[in-house]
Every structure is written in structure tokens, then in C-alpha cells.
Design an enzyme around this catalytic site. Structure first.
Site, PDB file in Angstrom:
ATOM      1  N   LYS A 204       0.864  -1.183   0.000  1.00  0.00           N
ATOM      2  CA  LYS A 204       0.000   0.000   0.000  1.00  0.00           C
ATOM      3  C   LYS A 204       0.901   1.233   0.000  1.00  0.00           C
ATOM      4  O   LYS A 204       1.657   1.465   0.946  1.00  0.00           O
ATOM      5  CB  LYS A 204      -0.898   0.005   1.222  1.00  0.00           C
ATOM      6  N   LYS A 264      -1.937  -1.530  -3.997  1.00  0.00           N
ATOM      7  CA  LYS A 264      -2.830  -0.367  -3.968  1.00  0.00           C
ATOM      8  C   LYS A 264      -2.014   0.916  -4.012  1.00  0.00           C
ATOM      9  O   LYS A 264      -1.040   0.998  -3.262  1.00  0.00           O
ATOM     10  CB  LYS A 264      -3.624  -0.437  -2.666  1.00  0.00           C
TER      11      LYS A 264
END
Ligand code: PBG
Length: 340
Positions: A204, A264
Site C-alpha cells: 500500500k 494499492k
């Protein structure tokens, strides 16, 4: 123009592009609703649902309107949701204690969905940002700049157990603290929740593409007009300059017991997605985040991009790069009127 000119080619790849039928037969990837996880926003005390200003056509729901939304989603074969709560200011605190309240809005929503639609897979977020007064994903130290890793993980474990007890099928830690996957796995196992899976936000990135999401759940810093709105999460999320670090994080999460790995954002990080997919046998998820949605939505509203074509192209490219499943706000278009 020489009309008699002719090439004698051993292969003419364009033969396979002559019609829609042959293009379809030769397509290496396809988007289908069964690949998608629909992120949903919930809020207490709304009348019906409320559109999020920076995410056109995406609404916050009450638990009631969420149930209608899920019913429509299931009919369209969208079988997984990821709820995110907008928490009342009164329930935010420095120690994020609301995060593991069995009766929190998120836990009540999870329980309500599972009670009504046991077949709907619920992916529960495990991160403190909706619950901290400052919007960070953890407990701040006295300097006010550094997140205390281990204390944060202890709360995440309680939060994960409370969400699993509410009925969540999958726990998705989205915070990037060190060691949280192993700790959450042990906490779930100790609570006899060994069948609850973990989808790790392994790679992330500290991305500015999360802006609209922070509006949606109210985790952006508040302050006077003109105050700095950017929440700096570089102390825990990954540096966009780095690729090897994403592989290291993914390997660590796998070793700690993650069932699914995630990258992400999605589109600006397709190289990472391809590398993570190549380096693991676990299923890999990609999160096409709020800013990716809003960029396309805003441009389409101005008439500058073809909404449906750009949407479908981005989803296809994310699959091609290696995603087995995609969290995307566009999943809604399978069962609701699209933006344009
Ligand atoms: C925070 C969290 C974020 C998103 C999901 N969980 C944003 C952040 O790190 O501030 C972003 C999702 C999106 O932008 O759609 N734990």
C-alpha cells in the site's frame, strides 16, 4: 499509390482482429462481476443515502440502504463488499477505542449484511484511520508525528476479532504497520476464528490518489479554510519510488500467514502488481482507489473521456497485469445507472 503491391507474410496478426467475434475468442483477459469487490461507505443517521462530493455517483449508505444496495449487487453477481465507515466525530479519539466496539457502525453493518445475505462475502477493514481524531492509521507518540507500531497492532488485533465475531469473512488490514498480519492471525486463531481469512494490503503506497476516500470517510485533517489538507502517511505506507520494498512486504505478509496479497493503488502501480503476482502463489488483489475513480468520473462529466470505455480499459489492464480480483468503485455500474 501502388495498388498491386503485395506482401507475402508468414503471419498476418490482423486476421485475429477482423471481427468482434474473433476478438472475443482471442481475448486473454475479461472483466466479470465475479472478479470484483465493491467498496461501500456507511454513515449513521442519514436519510437514505448521500452522494460523496469528490466521488460523483458514489454514496454513503445507512445500514438499511446498504442492504438494498447489497441485494442489487448480488443480483448482478457482485458477491463481495468491503465496508468503510464514516465515524461520528464524537466516536473518534486518540486511542481509537471505537475501532473494536462490537456495536460500532462497521460491526453492526457487517452483522446486518451477513444476517440478511449470508452468501455475500464481507471484507472488513482493519485500520484505525476512521476512528482516530487525527486520521492517521495508528496511535501517535508524544512528538505527534510518529505512529507507535506495536500499540497500534494490539488494537488492530482486537478490531479484527470484533469484526470477525460480527461475521466478517475476510479481515483486510490496510494500515501498513509491521508485524500486523502475524499478530492478527494469532489473535483470530486464539479466538477460535481460524476460518477467517486475511487479505493483506501488502503493497500500500503513500499515495495522493486516496484524497476523495478521505473526504468520503472524513479522515482528512480538518482545520481552518486553507489549512493543510494533506495527511502525510509516509511514515508507514510505501514510498512510490520503490518496487523491491513492495516485494519484501508481500513476502513478509505471506510468511506471516496472509491468504491474499494486495497492491494499492492499481493503475499507477501495474509494474508492482505484475511483480507481486510473479513472486507468489497466493491470489493477488488490486485496489483501484478513489482518486482513480474520480479522475475518470470528473473527466467524463466534462465530456473529455468516454466513461465506459476508459473504465473497462482500466479494469482490463489491471487484470492483465496480474490481479485475480479488483476492489473498484466501478463495480457499482453492474447494477446501478452509470455516471454517464
Ligand atoms: C486507510 C485507507 C485508505 C484507503 C483505504 N483504507 C486511505 C488512506 O490510507 O488514507 C483508500 C481507498 C481509496 O482511496 O479508495 N486505512
Amino acid at each position: 499509390m501502388n495498388k498491386n503491391f503485395k506482401l507475402y507474410l508468414p503471419s498476418r496478426p490482423r486476421r485475429l482482429r477482423r471481427s468482434a467475434a474473433i476478438l472475443d475468442l482471442c481475448a486473454e483477459n475479461r472483466i466479470c462481476p465475479k472478479d470484483l469487490i465493491l467498496p461501500v461507505f456507511i454513515q449513521e443517521g442519514l436519510k437514505g443515502s448521500k452522494e460523496i462530493p469528490s466521488m460523483p455517483n458514489i454514496h454513503r449508505h445507512t445500514i438499511d440502504s446498504l442492504l438494498h444496495y447489497c441485494e442489487a449487487a448480488l443480483k448482478a453477481d457482485i458477491k463481495a463488499i468491503a465496508p468503510f465507515p464514516m465515524v461520528d466525530a464524537a466516536d473518534k479519539s486518540l486511542d481509537a477505542r471505537e475501532a473494536f466496539n462490537p456495536m460500532s457502525l462497521a460491526n453492526r453493518a457487517i452483522a446486518a449484511v451477513k444476517r440478511r445475505f449470508p452468501e455475500m462475502l464481507v471484507v472488513a477493514d482493519a485500520a484505525l484511520d476512521p476512528y482516530t481524531s487525527h486520521g492517521h492509521d495508528g496511535i501517535l507518540d508524544d512528538s505527534g508525528t510518529w505512529i507507535i507500531n506495536d500499540q497500534t497492532v494490539a488494537i488492530l488485533c482486537q478490531m479484527a476479532v470484533s469484526a470477525a465475531e460480527a461475521g466478517a469473512d475476510v479481515i483486510a488490514p490496510s494500515d501498513m504497520m509491521d508485524g500486523r498480519i502475524g499478530a492478527i492471525r494469532s489473535a483470530l486463531d486464539d479466538a477460535d476464528l481460524e476460518n477467517t481469512a486475511i487479505m493483506a494490503y501488502s503493497a500500500k503506497y503513500a499515495s495522493a490518489f486516496y484524497g476523495p476516500f478521505r473526504d468520503a470517510i472524513g479522515s482528512a485533517p480538518k482545520g481552518k479554510k486553507g489549512a493543510k489538507k494533506y495527511l502525510d502517511k509516509r511514515g508507514y505506507q510505501l514510498n512510490p519510488a520503490n518496487a523491491s520494498e513492495a516485494l519484501k512486504e508481500s513476502r513478509m505478509d505471506e510468511d506471516e500467514g496472509a491468504d491474499i496479497l494486495m497492491v494499492k493503488p492499481a493503475l499507477p502501480y501495474l509494474d508492482i502488481l505484475a511483480k507481486v503476482k510473479a513472486s507468489t502463489d497466493l491470489p493477488v488483489a488490486a485496489y483501484q482507489v478513489s482518486g482513480e475513480y474520480s479522475m475518470i468520473a470528473a473527466s467524463a462529466l466534462k465530456g473529455w473521456l468516454d466513461y465506459a470505455k476508459v473504465r473497462d480499459e482500466t479494469l482490463l489492464c489491471i487484470k492483465r497485469a496480474g490481479a485475480d480480483m479488483i476492489l473498484t468503485y466501478f463495480a457499482q455500474d453492474f447494477f446501478q445507472k452509470p455516471l454517464v
